[in-house]
Design a protein around this motif. Sequence first.
Motif, mmCIF file in Angstrom:
data_model
loop_
_atom_site.group_PDB
_atom_site.id
_atom_site.type_symbol
_atom_site.label_atom_id
_atom_site.label_comp_id
_atom_site.label_asym_id
_atom_site.label_seq_id
_atom_site.Cartn_x
_atom_site.Cartn_y
_atom_site.Cartn_z
ATOM 1 N N TYR A 51 0.664 -1.106 -0.028
ATOM 2 C CA TYR A 51 -0.066 -0.134 -0.017
ATOM 3 C C TYR A 51 0.900 1.152 0.014
ATOM 4 N N ARG A 93 -8.315 5.338 0.234
ATOM 5 C CA ARG A 93 -7.800 4.493 1.057
ATOM 6 C C ARG A 93 -8.244 3.147 0.650
ATOM 7 N N VAL A 94 -9.200 2.887 0.637
ATOM 8 C CA VAL A 94 -9.856 1.570 0.052
ATOM 9 C C VAL A 94 -9.291 1.014 -1.100
ATOM 10 N N SER A 95 -9.374 1.964 -2.168
ATOM 11 C CA SER A 95 -8.991 1.948 -3.731
ATOM 12 C C SER A 95 -7.572 1.339 -3.666
ATOM 13 N N ALA A 97 -5.676 0.184 -1.143
ATOM 14 C CA ALA A 97 -5.783 -1.032 -0.193
ATOM 15 C C ALA A 97 -6.205 -2.286 -1.187
ATOM 16 N N THR A 98 -7.338 -2.119 -2.038
ATOM 17 C CA THR A 98 -7.839 -2.904 -2.837
ATOM 18 C C THR A 98 -6.676 -3.625 -3.844
ATOM 19 N N ASN A 188 -13.682 2.715 5.431
ATOM 20 C CA ASN A 188 -12.207 2.623 6.063
ATOM 21 C C ASN A 188 -12.267 1.302 6.924
ATOM 22 N N GLN A 190 -13.502 -1.438 5.621
ATOM 23 C CA GLN A 190 -12.985 -2.462 4.264
ATOM 24 C C GLN A 190 -11.433 -2.126 4.193
ATOM 25 N N ALA A 191 -11.068 -1.055 4.238
ATOM 26 C CA ALA A 191 -9.391 -0.895 4.056
ATOM 27 C C ALA A 191 -8.672 -1.412 5.161
ATOM 28 N N THR A 192 -9.188 -1.165 6.292
ATOM 29 C CA THR A 192 -8.528 -1.915 7.412
ATOM 30 C C THR A 192 -8.479 -3.516 7.394
#
Length: 197
Positions: A51, A93-95, A97-98, A188, A190-192
């Motif tokens: 990340y 953040r989630v983008s 992280a994915t 958030n 989901q990202a975590t």
Amino acid sequence: MQINSRILLLLLFFVLPAQALANPAETIRTYHDRLLDSIASTAGETDQARYEKLAPAMDAAFDFESMIKTAAGSHWGKASADAREALLAAFRRVSIATYADQFGGMKGGEFVIQGTRNGPRGLKLVDCQLKTGTESVPLSYVVRNKDGQWLIIDVLLDGGISELALRASEYASTLKGGGTEALTKTLNDQATALLAH
């Protein structure tokens, strides 16, 4: 008429790089190079390490604000400035992280740019193939010119499935039930979870 050598150097320094940035395929090529570098340099490491390596490349290539504005629809316009900022940060953040999670297991991958074509309303589509071993996956990046730079606003998978449309559909019920604040928390979370690997 003789051109002053100093002026010529300035033109070469400022004008030519700007022209290079105005090429949609160059945005995608640079992004691919940095993506593959982040994967190679973090082999065997955590999704969080990937990340951190991938974030600058995605920040430079993606227009996250336009993407979440489209995905959130009318809820974006109703939200306060602080709520928008929080939602944008969570979406970014989630983008990232994915992508860090999805590409974590890829080895020896290669992106091949096949060409650029015109899209609606001044958009461009950059068609590519992601080759991993014997598998080849078609994808198209939808890019638009923002302040002289071509940025990604969507990715079309398997011949036309919009990643952004899928996200908008996924977010709809959360937005309806709790607005942008609920979606911010969901993204958030989901990202975590993704970065826990």
